[in-house]
Motif scaffolding. Structure first.
Motif, PDB file in Angstrom:
ATOM      1  N   ARG A 243       0.896  -1.142   0.062  1.00 43.54           N
ATOM      2  CA  ARG A 243      -0.039  -0.285   0.062  1.00 43.54           C
ATOM      3  C   ARG A 243       0.872   1.469   0.045  1.00 43.54           C
ATOM      4  N   GLY A 244       2.248   1.175  -0.322  1.00 45.63           N
ATOM      5  CA  GLY A 244       3.057   2.199  -0.487  1.00 45.63           C
ATOM      6  C   GLY A 244       3.227   3.012   0.851  1.00 45.63           C
ATOM      7  N   LEU A 245       3.603   4.290   0.664  1.00 46.03           N
ATOM      8  CA  LEU A 245       4.178   5.217   2.027  1.00 46.03           C
ATOM      9  C   LEU A 245       2.827   5.397   2.832  1.00 46.03           C
ATOM     10  N   ASP A 246       1.646   5.701   2.103  1.00 45.52           N
ATOM     11  CA  ASP A 246       0.461   6.004   2.761  1.00 45.52           C
ATOM     12  C   ASP A 246      -0.221   4.805   3.668  1.00 45.52           C
ATOM     13  N   GLY A 247       0.085   3.729   2.909  1.00 40.34           N
ATOM     14  CA  GLY A 247      -0.215   2.500   3.763  1.00 40.34           C
ATOM     15  C   GLY A 247       0.608   2.364   5.075  1.00 40.34           C
ATOM     16  N   LEU A 248       1.975   2.508   4.854  1.00 41.74           N
ATOM     17  CA  LEU A 248       2.817   2.129   5.801  1.00 41.74           C
ATOM     18  C   LEU A 248       2.540   3.207   6.919  1.00 41.74           C
ATOM     19  N   ALA A 249       2.418   4.572   6.930  1.00 40.84           N
ATOM     20  CA  ALA A 249       1.833   5.482   7.769  1.00 40.84           C
ATOM     21  C   ALA A 249       0.755   5.248   8.482  1.00 40.84           C
ATOM     22  N   GLU A 250      -0.355   4.697   7.791  1.00 41.80           N
ATOM     23  CA  GLU A 250      -1.574   4.221   8.343  1.00 41.80           C
ATOM     24  C   GLU A 250      -1.270   3.014   9.341  1.00 41.80           C
ATOM     25  N   THR A 251      -0.465   1.952   8.934  1.00 40.27           N
ATOM     26  CA  THR A 251      -0.373   0.894   9.693  1.00 40.27           C
ATOM     27  C   THR A 251       0.699   1.336  10.947  1.00 40.27           C
ATOM     28  N   ALA A 252       1.444   2.013  10.698  1.00 42.83           N
ATOM     29  CA  ALA A 252       2.457   2.728  11.936  1.00 42.83           C
ATOM     30  C   ALA A 252       1.565   3.423  12.923  1.00 42.83           C
TER      31      ALA A 252
END
Length: 266
Positions: A243-252
């Motif tokens: 899910r790219g950078l946005d998905g990473l940030a959401e998961t974090a």
């Protein structure tokens, strides 16, 4: 010298929560995006970053991380790319950055040279999963000279005598292995981790953070009930991959939300 990693963990405790330590492989999916991913992870609630240079024989890593590191290597990432990447990350974030590396590349590069390059790049220290304190004399000397943190691993199978050695040799925290085996997500965390943290405290460890198998906010919440912090890797790498950078940030952000402690907790 004051441990920057210990200070970050203590700062989280002062805010009434455990520390969230996030791992990403360097150079994945490419060098530039890997740097942006590390910055996004710090901006999304990680207290400490772990950056793992890709290695050709990642014996401890699960499938998701293995695939990511192989992709980084296939994309041309080499050790010489690590230090400039770390330098950019540390210039943009306030959280300490640890490099999690297998030992052979450090030896090949030169232990003192590697330590000096870490200092120059602004890194806080090394996590060394495949070397034990009694084999790490050169690294211990280099870390004392440079003020870098040295994080060794403790496993449920470790004897009390070995846990005392690990606790004494480690700075920042002891990386507490929640289950025996490779990294990756588990449906349930091994209860052995709680016992191991208790044994480490009895052995003199000031800070113990638990990794391997932690993939959800509920996992994080369970770990920080008894440990100083939770270490997450696979779930973050998967989010970045899918899910790219946005998905990473959401998961974090979701994982960081699991760090709040109940008032009665240590």
């Amino acid at each position: 010298m004051t441990s920057r990693v210990a200070a970050a963990i203590d700062a989280a405790h002062a805010q009434g929560r455990g520390a969230f330590i996030g791992y990403l492989p360097a150079g994945f999916p490419d060098v530039r995006t890997g740097i942006e991913a590390a910055v996004a992870l710090a901006d999304s609630g990680a207290d400490v970053l772990e950056i793992g240079p890709p290695y050709s024989d990642p014996v401890m890593d699960g499938e998701v991380i293995q695939e990511a590191t192989q992709a980084a290597l296939a994309g041309g990432f080499r050790l010489r790319d690590l230090f400039p990447a770390i330098a950019e990350i540390t210039s943009r974030v306030d959280v300490p950055v640890l490099v999690m590396t297998y030992w052979n590349p450090v030896v090949q590069y030169g232990v003192d040279r590697y330590a000096d390059a870490l200092v120059a790049a602004g890194a806080a220290g090394l996590i060394t999963p495949d070397i034990t304190p009694e084999e790490a004399g050169e690294w211990i000397a280099a870390s004392k000279r440079t003020g870098l943190d040295r994080v060794f691993l403790a496993a449920p199978t470790s004897s009390d005598e070995r846990l005392e050695m690990i606790a004494k040799a480690s700075t920042g925290f002891v990386y507490t292995v929640s289950t025996m085996g490779i990294t990756g997500e588990r449906a349930d965390l091994d209860a052995a981790a709680r016992t191991l943290v208790g044994r480490l405290r009895a052995a003199g460890a000031e800070r113990a953070c638990v990794g391997i198998g932690i993939s959800t906010p509920d996992h994080v919440a369970g770990v920080v009930d008894y440990a100083d912090g939770a270490i997450v890797g696979t779930a973050l790498v998967r989010a970045l991959r899918d899910r790219g950078l946005d998905g990473l940030a959401e998961t974090a952000r979701a994982l960081a939300g699991g760090t709040a402690r109940q008032p009665s907790t240590r």
